[in-house]
Design a protein around this motif. Structure first.
Motif, mmCIF file in Angstrom:
data_model
loop_
_atom_site.group_PDB
_atom_site.id
_atom_site.type_symbol
_atom_site.label_atom_id
_atom_site.label_comp_id
_atom_site.label_asym_id
_atom_site.label_seq_id
_atom_site.Cartn_x
_atom_site.Cartn_y
_atom_site.Cartn_z
ATOM 1 N N GLU A 233 45.787 -7.865 36.805
ATOM 2 C CA GLU A 233 46.433 -9.135 36.498
ATOM 3 C C GLU A 233 47.545 -9.475 37.482
ATOM 4 N N ARG A 234 48.162 -8.451 38.091
ATOM 5 C CA ARG A 234 49.250 -8.712 39.023
ATOM 6 C C ARG A 234 48.915 -8.058 40.365
ATOM 7 N N ARG A 235 49.893 -7.496 41.021
ATOM 8 C CA ARG A 235 49.638 -6.908 42.340
ATOM 9 C C ARG A 235 48.762 -5.660 42.236
ATOM 10 N N VAL A 236 48.009 -5.383 43.306
ATOM 11 C CA VAL A 236 47.258 -4.140 43.451
ATOM 12 C C VAL A 236 47.857 -3.379 44.626
ATOM 13 N N ILE A 237 48.221 -2.129 44.379
ATOM 14 C CA ILE A 237 48.790 -1.274 45.431
ATOM 15 C C ILE A 237 47.861 -0.085 45.601
ATOM 16 N N VAL A 238 47.332 0.110 46.793
ATOM 17 C CA VAL A 238 46.372 1.180 47.057
ATOM 18 C C VAL A 238 47.004 2.170 48.025
ATOM 19 N N ALA A 239 46.973 3.447 47.662
ATOM 20 C CA ALA A 239 47.502 4.497 48.540
ATOM 21 C C ALA A 239 46.349 5.344 49.056
#
Length: 561
Positions: A233-239
Motif C-alpha cells: 500500500e505504501r513504499r516498497v524497500i528491497v535489500a
C-alpha cells in the motif's frame, strides 16, 4: 579421506613436476575465497575475496586473506583469475595490488568492470585481460580454459588449469539453473569434455552441499515479487547484495509493471548497477529509475527503494534505516523485502534488523516467510550430476564451512570417488598433486587479517578480545600515588567504573585492601611501577569476581613519588 590436523608439519619444498594448491581463504568459512596454485616456480591465484565480520569481531570492517605466504614471492605471481564479481571473490584485490600493482587480473567483462570500479576508489589502475567462456589463455606454465557457469551474478566462470602435473578444474561459485534469467546455463558439455580428457583435481563449490535436491530457478522469484508489489500500500524497500544484477532486474521489472519508480540507495549499489547498465547486463525500463532526491516528491505508493544491507551489515543502508539513522525513515505500512538468503554467522544481525523494521511498523518479507530469494549455489543433486559427468581422479571441496565441505566430500564418495582421493582441507593446508594423487603435505600459518578503518592487519585477536570485554563487562580504572620508599599511599586510590551497573561508591570497601597490598609489596622490595600496578590489578580483580561476579577490564595506574 584425508583430514587437516593441527600438528601438520611445515610443507617440504615442492617436488619437480608437482602441482601445489594452497587455500588462503574460503575453506571453513563462507567468504574470503582465495587459492594459490604453484607449478614450476610460478604462482597462479584464483579469486581474492573478503569475509564480513560477525558479532564477536566488533569494530572490524572486513577480513582479508593472509598474504604472508606469497608476500616475498609476488614477482612469481603470473595472474589472478577472478571467477565472478561478488565481494567474497574480488573484495581483497585492492589490498593485493597495493603489494604489487601490475599483477594481471583475468576475468569476464562484468567481473573486471566491477573490479575496476572498486580499484578506482583505491586509485589503482590495474592490468586486466577480459576472457569469455571457451577461451584458452597461457599464463606462465598454466594453461587456463574458461567455462560458463550459472550463478547469482552474470558472467561467472569456472576455470580448468592444465599443467604438466595434471589438470585442475575449479568451479568457482555455481549452480545449474536450467532457466536462468540471462539464458546462460552452466556448460555441462564442457565439464563432460574436460572429464573425458581427465580431471586430476576437481575443486568444487560446497556452499549448498547439505541442501537436498536442486536449487530453485531464479524465474520463480519474479511472480512472488509481483504479488508483494501488488499488495503493497505504501513504499516498497528491497535489500539485496550490491552486485546481485538479476535481483535488481526483477525489482525493476516488477516496479514497471505496477507503475512504481525505483531509486538506488547505497554507494556500492549505485556504482555496480551503473556498471551493469552501461555494459548491457541490466535492462532498465524507460522512466523507472530516478534519483534518490526525487523520491520525496512522489506518492508513497509509487516508490521503490533498492538498497544494500540484506545481511544486517551495521553500516549498510537497511541496518541504518532499522535504527532510524538514515535519511530514509521507515514509516508504518512500508513493505521491506530482504531478497537474499542468510549467510552463516549473520543470523543474529539479520534478525535484529527485521525486529527493528517491524517495530517501526514495516511489513517485512524475507526468505523465511516468502520465496523472495533463491541460492546461487548448487544443491546436492546438482553436485551429484557434476561428479558423474566429470569423473575426477581427486576431489577437493572448497567454499564453505566445515560441515559443507564434509557433506560435499560424502557426495563425491557416493559417486565412486575413492575416499582416500577426497582431500578435506582448511585454510593454510597445503595439498600437492604428484603422479595423479592429491595429498596433504603440511600446513602454513594462515590467520585472519582484519581491516579496521584505515588500518589493515594491525588489529589482533587480542585487541578484539579487549573490545569484547569492554563491550560486555565494562572497565574499572584505579589511580593511586605512592611513596616509593615507604609504600604509603600519598593520593587516592581513585576508582572510576564505566559499563558497571553499580556506582563508584560500591568500591569504597576495596580501598583499604589496595593500600595494604601496596604497602606489603613495597616492604618486599617491589618498587617498580609496573609491579605495583599488577598488585592493584590482582587485588581489584579478586574483589570484583567475589563481590560483583564480574570480570571487567581493569586499568591500574600507579605513580611513584
Amino acid at each position: 579421506m584425508s583430514h587437516p590436523h593441527p600438528d601438520l608439519p611445515t610443507p617440504p619444498a615442492l617436488r619437480d613436476g608437482a602441482l601445489r594448491v594452497v587455500p588462503l581463504g574460503g575453506l571453513g568459512e563462507v567468504g574470503r575465497n582465495m587459492a594459490v596454485l604453484e607449478f614450476a616456480g610460478k604462482l597462479l591465484i584464483i579469486d581474492c575475496g573478503v569475509l564480513f565480520p560477525e558479532d564477536h569481531q566488533p569494530g572490524v570492517d572486513l577480513i582479508l586473506p593472509d598474504f604472508d605466504y606469497i608476500a616475498d614471492r609476488l614477482d612469481d605471481v603470473v595472474a589472478v583469475v577472478l571467477t565472478h564479481g561478488h565481494e567474497d571473490h574480488i573484495g581483497a584485490v585492492p589490498y593485493l595490488l597495493k603489494l604489487r600493482a601490475d599483477i594481471p587480473l583475468i576475468g569476464s567483462q562484468l567481473t573486471l568492470a566491477f573490479v575496476e570500479a572498486k580499484l578506482k576508489e583505491h586509485r589503482i589502475t590495474p592490468y586486466t585481460l577480459g576472457v569469455r567462456e571457451g577461451q584458452v589463455e597461457q599464463l606462465g606454465p598454466f594453461e587456463c580454459e574458461f567455462v560458463a557457469v550459472n550463478h547469482s551474478i552474470p558472467d561467472a566462470l569456472a576455470v580448468a588449469v592444465r599443467t604438466a602435473a595434471g589438470t585442475v578444474l575449479h568451479t568457482g561459485d555455481f549452480k545449474m539453473d536450467q532457466l536462468p534469467l540471462d539464458g546462460r546455463i552452466t556448460d555441462l558439455r564442457a565439464f563432460a569434455r574436460l572429464g573425458e580428457r581427465g580431471v586430476d583435481l576437481f575443486m568444487v563449490d560446497s556452499t549448498n552441499a547439505e541442501v537436498p535436491g536442486f536449487t530453485t530457478s531464479e524465474r520463480e522469484i519474479g511472480p512472488v515479487l509481483d504479488r508483494v508489489f501488488a499488495g503493497a500500500e505504501r513504499r516498497v524497500i528491497v535489500a539485496s547484495f550490491a552486485s546481485h544484477v538479476h535481483r535488481v532486474q526483477q525489482v525493476l521489472d516488477a516496479a514497471y509493471a505496477h507503475g512504481r519508480r525505483v531509486a538506488l540507495v547505497g554507494r556500492s549499489m549505485v556504482r555496480n548497477m551503473g556498471v551493469a547498465r552501461d555494459l548491457g547486463y541490466l535492462k532498465v525500463p524507460a522512466g523507472v529509475l530516478v534519483d534518490i532526491k526525487a523520491v520525496d516528491d512522489l506518492p508513497e505508493d509509487q516508490v521503490v527503494l533498492m538498497c544494500t544491507g540484506s545481511q544486517g551489515e551495521p553500516m549498510a543502508a537497511l541496518s541504518r534505516m532499522a535504527g532510524n539513522d538514515h535519511r530514509v525513515r521507515i514509516n508504518r505500512g512500508d513493505t521491506v523485502i530482504l531478497a537474499s538468503s542468510l549467510i552463516p554467522g549473520n543470523e543474529n544481525a539479520v534478525f535484529r534488523v527485521i525486529n527493528g523494521l517491524t517495530r517501526l511498523g514495516a511489513k517485512v518479507v524475507h526468505s523465511g516467510n516468502a520465496k523472495v530469494h533463491v541460492s546461487g549455489h548448487a544443491s546436492s543433486g546438482e553436485l551429484l550430476y557434476c561428479y558423474n559427468i566429470v569423473r575426477p581422479k581427486n576431489v577437493m571441496p572448497v567454499h564453505g564451512e566445515t560441515r559443507h565441505l564434509v557433506a560435499n566430500a560424502d557426495i563425491a564418495v557416493s559417486t565412486g570417488v575413492p575416499r582416500e582421493r577426497v582431500v578435506l582441507a582448511e585454510d593454510g593446508v597445503v595439498v600437492d598433486l604428484v603422479g595423479g594423487l592429491a595429498s596433504v603435505v603440511g600446513a602454513l600459518p594462515c590467520g585472519y587479517v582484519y581491516g579496521d578503518g584505515s588500518s589493515v592487519g594491525e588489529i589482533t585477536d587480542a585487541d578484539l578480545k579487549d573490545r569484547r570485554i569492554l563491550g560486555e563487562e565494562g572497565f574499572v580504572s584505579i589511580v593511586v600515588v605512592v611513596d616509593s620508599a615507604t609504600g604509603k599511599v600519598l593520593a587516592g586510590p581513585e576508582i572510576h567504573a564505566r559499563g558497571v551497573a553499580e556506582g563508584d561508591e560500591v568500591f569504597e570497601g576495596i580501598l583499604p585492601q589496595i593500600e595494604s597490598a601496596l604497602a606489603q609489596a613495597v616492604d618486599q622490595g617491589n618498587t617498580d611501577d609496573y609491579q605495583l600496578q599488577q598488585v592493584v590489578r590482582r587485588v581489584v580483580g579478586r574483589w570484583l569476581g567475589g563481590k560483583l561476579r564480574r570480570r571487567p577490564m581493569i586499568l591500574p595506574l600507579v605513580v611513584s613519588a
